[in-house]
Scaffold this active site. Structure first.
Site, PDB file in Angstrom:
ATOM      1  CB  CYS A 122      -3.675  -1.585   5.082  1.00  0.00           C
ATOM      2  SG  CYS A 122      -2.621  -1.190   6.514  1.00  0.00           S
ATOM      3  CD  GLU A 160      -2.390   1.164   2.882  1.00  0.00           C
ATOM      4  OE1 GLU A 160      -3.458   1.760   3.021  1.00  0.00           O
ATOM      5  OE2 GLU A 160      -1.824   0.532   3.823  1.00  0.00           O
ATOM      6  CE  LYS A 164      -7.278   0.651   4.122  1.00  0.00           C
ATOM      7  NZ  LYS A 164      -6.214   1.473   4.732  1.00  0.00           N
TER       8      LYS A 164
END
Length: 257
Positions: free
Chosen positions: A140, A38, A104
């Protein structure tokens, strides 16, 4: 399928970070899929709006050129403009005619950090196909949400590529490994978790990485891992392992909720 995790320390300079990607792919030793963390485009801790570019912009196009030059699929975190003036935290997957992004879904509003202040959430899971193997994409904080990993498995994913820029703090390394292993078990999938290396300095409390990238098997076993410093991990994965595990441990088929 040979895969590589390239654990880097991104700077605030997208052009310099492209050089890190070029070097990582060069060191990937014949891997078919090369995964970067990321925020590979630009680390957290600075305004992201000025660096955000669309998927057809120069940064993502340069990553595609790197991938095509080496005959690989590159997966790397970047930032794209969002409709509401914020940015999207996008995981780019590109190479060999593939050029897509996963925005995300779960934003890191935790441990005193408010990602949603500047980042707009995505709204749907994304999978890609590489040589007939379906791979899911995640980023993440997504690792704390098992339903996403199960949804990717339901869409045919036998492995999930997870880019991260994990925040440091007491117990955070232990949580990172525990969560990656748990999501592998939840979805009976490989989880390839590539994080930013530990920058060895604080950037205003922003989550800029702790390293410790790892690959967890569908049974939650850590098969390969890196330390805190930058490095490249290359491994051969057998996708047929997933079907064998799902037959012996059919947690996806046995769900009732």
């Amino acid at each position: 399928m040979r895969v590589a995790l390239c654990q880097i320390t991104s700077s605030t300079d997208p052009a310099a970070n492209l050089d890190l990607l070029r070097e990582g792919v060069r060191r990937a030793e014949g891997a078919r899929v090369v995964v970067f963390p990321e925020a590979a485009m630009c680390r957290f801790g600075v305004p992201l709006g000025p660096v955000a570019e669309p998927l057809d912009g120069p940064w993502a196009s340069a990553v595609r050129d790197i991938a095509d030059e080496h005959g690989v699929v590159v997966v790397a975190g970047m930032f794209t403009p969002a409709a509401d003036g914020r940015v999207a935290n996008t995981l780019l997957a590109t190479g060999g005619g593939l050029h897509v992004g996963y925005d995300k879904i779960h934003l890191f509003d935790a441990f005193g950090f408010a990602e949603s202040r500047t980042v707009a959430p995505g709204d749907h899971p994304v999978t890609i196909d590489v040589d007939g193997v379906t791979l899911g994409l995640a980023t993440c904080y997504d690792v704390r949400f098992p339903e996403l990993f199960r949804a990717l498995a339901d869409r045919g994913a036998s492995a999930v590529l997870l880019g991260a820029s994990w925040g440091a703090g007491p117990g955070k390394r232990e949580q990172w490994e525990l969560l990656v292993r748990a999501r592998a078990l939840d979805s009976t999938s490989w989880v390839l978790a590539c994080g930013q290396a530990d920058p060895r300095e604080d950037h205003g409390g922003a989550p800029t990485g702790i390293g410790h990238s790892l690959i967890a098997s569908p049974l939650g076993v850590v098969e390969h891992h890196l330390g805190a410093e930058p490095g490249v991990l290359v491994a051969d994965l057998d996708p047929t392992t997933v079907e064998q595990v799902r037959q012996s441990l059919p947690v996806l088929a046995n769900r009732r909720l």
